[in-house]
Enzyme design. Structure first.
Site, short mmCIF file in Angstrom:
data_model
loop_
_atom_site.label_atom_id
_atom_site.label_comp_id
_atom_site.label_asym_id
_atom_site.label_seq_id
_atom_site.Cartn_x
_atom_site.Cartn_y
_atom_site.Cartn_z
N ARG A 169 102.56 84.61 49.06
CA ARG A 169 101.62 85.74 49.02
C ARG A 169 100.91 85.95 50.36
O ARG A 169 99.73 86.29 50.39
CB ARG A 169 100.57 85.54 47.91
CG ARG A 169 101.16 85.50 46.53
CD ARG A 169 100.87 86.77 45.77
NE ARG A 169 101.46 86.69 44.45
CZ ARG A 169 100.77 86.71 43.32
NH1 ARG A 169 99.47 86.86 43.36
NH2 ARG A 169 101.38 86.65 42.16
N TYR A 192 106.74 87.13 30.81
CA TYR A 192 105.99 88.39 30.93
C TYR A 192 106.56 89.47 30.01
O TYR A 192 105.82 90.29 29.47
CB TYR A 192 106.00 88.89 32.38
CG TYR A 192 105.13 88.05 33.30
CD1 TYR A 192 103.75 88.24 33.33
CD2 TYR A 192 105.67 87.07 34.11
CE1 TYR A 192 102.94 87.47 34.16
CE2 TYR A 192 104.88 86.30 34.95
CZ TYR A 192 103.51 86.51 34.96
OH TYR A 192 102.72 85.75 35.77
N ASP A 235 107.52 92.53 43.91
CA ASP A 235 106.97 91.70 42.84
C ASP A 235 108.11 91.28 41.92
O ASP A 235 109.12 91.96 41.83
CB ASP A 235 105.92 92.45 42.03
CG ASP A 235 105.05 91.48 41.25
OD1 ASP A 235 104.09 90.95 41.82
OD2 ASP A 235 105.37 91.22 40.07
N ARG A 244 96.61 99.31 50.73
CA ARG A 244 96.59 99.39 49.26
C ARG A 244 95.72 100.57 48.82
O ARG A 244 96.07 101.28 47.88
CB ARG A 244 96.05 98.09 48.69
CG ARG A 244 96.21 97.94 47.19
CD ARG A 244 95.53 96.66 46.76
NE ARG A 244 95.81 96.26 45.40
CZ ARG A 244 95.21 96.79 44.34
NH1 ARG A 244 94.36 97.78 44.47
NH2 ARG A 244 95.51 96.33 43.13
N ARG A 265 95.63 90.36 49.38
CA ARG A 265 94.26 90.89 49.40
C ARG A 265 93.29 90.16 50.31
O ARG A 265 92.21 90.68 50.58
CB ARG A 265 93.71 90.90 47.96
CG ARG A 265 94.27 92.04 47.14
CD ARG A 265 93.93 91.87 45.68
NE ARG A 265 94.63 90.70 45.14
CZ ARG A 265 94.51 90.28 43.89
NH1 ARG A 265 93.69 90.91 43.06
NH2 ARG A 265 95.20 89.24 43.46
O1 1CP Z 1 104.46 86.33 48.97
C1 1CP Z 1 104.36 87.52 49.36
O2 1CP Z 1 103.61 87.87 50.28
C2 1CP Z 1 105.27 88.55 48.73
C3 1CP Z 1 104.73 89.28 47.65
C4 1CP Z 1 104.69 88.81 46.22
C5 1CP Z 1 105.44 87.85 45.51
C6 1CP Z 1 106.44 86.85 46.06
C7 1CP Z 1 103.88 89.45 45.28
C8 1CP Z 1 102.94 90.53 45.59
N1 1CP Z 1 104.18 88.97 44.03
C9 1CP Z 1 105.10 87.97 44.14
C10 1CP Z 1 105.73 87.20 43.06
C11 1CP Z 1 105.05 87.13 41.74
N2 1CP Z 1 104.49 88.14 41.02
C12 1CP Z 1 105.02 85.97 40.94
C13 1CP Z 1 105.67 84.67 41.32
C14 1CP Z 1 104.91 83.92 42.33
C15 1CP Z 1 103.58 83.41 41.93
O3 1CP Z 1 103.53 82.58 40.99
O4 1CP Z 1 102.59 83.79 42.56
C16 1CP Z 1 104.36 86.29 39.75
C17 1CP Z 1 104.06 85.37 38.59
C18 1CP Z 1 104.03 87.67 39.79
C19 1CP Z 1 103.36 88.47 38.74
C20 1CP Z 1 102.13 89.08 39.25
N3 1CP Z 1 102.11 90.15 40.08
C21 1CP Z 1 100.80 88.64 39.06
C22 1CP Z 1 100.35 87.46 38.18
C23 1CP Z 1 100.05 88.00 36.82
C24 1CP Z 1 99.56 86.94 35.84
O5 1CP Z 1 98.47 87.14 35.30
O6 1CP Z 1 100.28 85.95 35.57
C25 1CP Z 1 99.97 89.50 39.79
C26 1CP Z 1 98.47 89.48 39.88
C27 1CP Z 1 100.82 90.45 40.44
C28 1CP Z 1 100.43 91.54 41.37
C29 1CP Z 1 100.67 91.21 42.79
N4 1CP Z 1 101.92 90.97 43.31
C30 1CP Z 1 101.82 90.75 44.66
C31 1CP Z 1 100.43 90.87 45.02
C32 1CP Z 1 99.89 90.73 46.42
C33 1CP Z 1 99.73 91.14 43.84
C34 1CP Z 1 98.24 91.42 43.73
C35 1CP Z 1 98.14 92.91 43.70
C36 1CP Z 1 96.92 93.49 44.30
O7 1CP Z 1 95.90 93.55 43.57
O8 1CP Z 1 96.95 93.96 45.44
#
Ligand code: 1CP
Length: 354
Positions: A30, A156, A80, A43, A34
């Site tokens: 990540r 999910y 994502d 964003r 943010r």
């Molecule tokens: O790493 C990076 O910079 C690349 C971007 C990336 C990756 C690899 C994002 C952007 N998401 C992911 C993978 C991802 N998405 C995973 C696997 C990795 C991990 O465990 O962190 C998972 C479980 C998700 C699902 C997801 N997407 C969640 C978690 C939900 C939950 O409650 O379990 C969330 C909050 C997101 C949104 C998201 N995806 C990425 C970002 C930066 C965000 C936050 C969005 C924002 O508010 O800007």
């Protein structure tokens, strides 16, 4: 395939292949997110997270932001894991302050039967972003493509949103394993295709995020998660042949099954901070490279604490063993949005100085 500039910094790729490196490569899960003011600005322009991710110009811009700001050794495409279920028709949306959700979570056997492997077209925004990132990186550092594991995607898809224990899918696992296998098989085929298309678009390494594999018992992990990851990596090697790229598998909470994971066909295993690097190396031998595993919460502490904790991770890997190849520094999970961007500079400098 398009012609891209030759890769200048090959440390990350070489570490995954357990070859000698000039310095320990580092990137952060990540890393585009943010905690960066420039991410929050884009964003805001995009309006919401989904639009940010689905617009290649925006997604490319935020992929490159951490590469411009820091001396990192790899970029990861901004996307994502939930893109696949979205393209299968589950209707991804983002509720501000609640995270991602699906309009149509899977609630019946019929819904599983009706699922189709996403077309190339439905995920073409990802492949376009990959190509655009690769082009703009101009060979500076390698680009990682990724996917969720079939199990984590299913968590999910069935729950419809995030959860602490994903109890809905776990009850299906025990009451109707056959139907869960049908879903996992479809997911696995979709993941093979998605990763293959990212490699063809320019991804130079791939990572499978199995964020929720650690919720399973040892036997269930083998049957419902690792088995499908092994299938994916095997199929990719067959389908890509000489175009194959190195792979990383990250199971959060998977430290207990590293021996089994080391046989799944991945070049490297990602470790969370609960797992000791030194012991991990002893357990997997030289079969795979390792990536990890600083607790992301360390970045919320004072600079001297960060430097000290980095040294502990580095010493844990390099301290005792004879085989010092095959290490990629990373966090044990995603960076916290509360992190001060200057603390990341302290971290990277400490890794490179060690
Ligand atoms: O790493 C990076 O910079 C690349 C971007 C990336 C990756 C690899 C994002 C952007 N998401 C992911 C993978 C991802 N998405 C995973 C696997 C990795 C991990 O465990 O962190 C998972 C479980 C998700 C699902 C997801 N997407 C969640 C978690 C939900 C939950 O409650 O379990 C969330 C909050 C997101 C949104 C998201 N995806 C990425 C970002 C930066 C965000 C936050 C969005 C924002 O508010 O800007």
């Amino acid at each position: 395939m398009t012609n891209f500039a030759p890769l200048k910094n090959t440390n990350f790729i070489r570490a995954l292949q357990k070859q000698p490196v000039d310095r320990t490569p580092i990137w952060m899960m990540r890393q585009a997110g943010r905690y960066l003011p420039e991410y929050r600005a884009v964003r805001k322009m995009a309006g919401n997270f989904i639009n940010l991710m689905k617009t290649p110009d925006y997604a490319t811009e935020v992929t490159l932001q951490p590469i411009r700001r820091y001396d990192l050794d790899a970029a990861i495409v901004f996307s994502d894991i939930l893109t696949i279920p979205d393209a299968m028709g589950l209707g991804l949306y983002f509720q501000e302050n609640h995270g991602p959700k699906f309009k149509n979570p899977i609630r019946s056997e019929q819904a599983i039967n009706n699922l189709e492997i996403p077309s190339h077209e439905s995920l073409s925004y990802v492949y376009q972003t990959v190509s655009q990132c690769r082009h703009e990186l101009n060979g500076q550092v390698p680009l990682i493509g990724f996917s969720g594991s079939p199990w984590t995607l299913a968590c999910y898809m069935i729950e419809g949103q995030g959860s602490k224990d994903f109890i809905t899918i776990k009850s299906v696992l025990y009451s109707n394993p056959k139907i869960l296998h049908q879903l996992l098989e479809k997911n696995a085929k979709a993941v093979v295709q998605h990763l293959k298309c990212q490699v063809e678009a320019g991804a130079q390494a791939i990572m499978i995020f199995d964020t929720w594999g650690g919720l399973l018992s040892r036997a269930a992990y083998q049957e419902f998660s690792l088995r499908y990851i092994t299938f994916i990596l095997d199929s990719l090697k067959n389908q890509l042949g000489v175009r194959s790229v190195p792979s990383i598998v990250f199971t959060k909470g998977g430290g207990q099954w590293l021996e089994e994971m080391a046989g799944c066909g991945a070049n490297a295993l990602g470790l969370d901070w609960m797992t000791d690097l030194d012991l991990a190396r002893q357990r997997v031998g030289s079969r795979v490279a390792l990536q990890g595993n600083l607790d992301p919460a360390v970045l919320l502490a004072h600079d001297s604490v960060i430097q000290n904790e980095v040294n502990k991770v580095m010493t844990s890997f390099y301290g005792k063993q004879k085989d010092d190849t095959g290490f990629v520094f990373n966090l044990g999970h995603g960076i916290s949005k509360e992190t001060n961007p200057d603390s990341v500079s302290v971290l990277i400098e400490a890794v490179h100085r060690f």
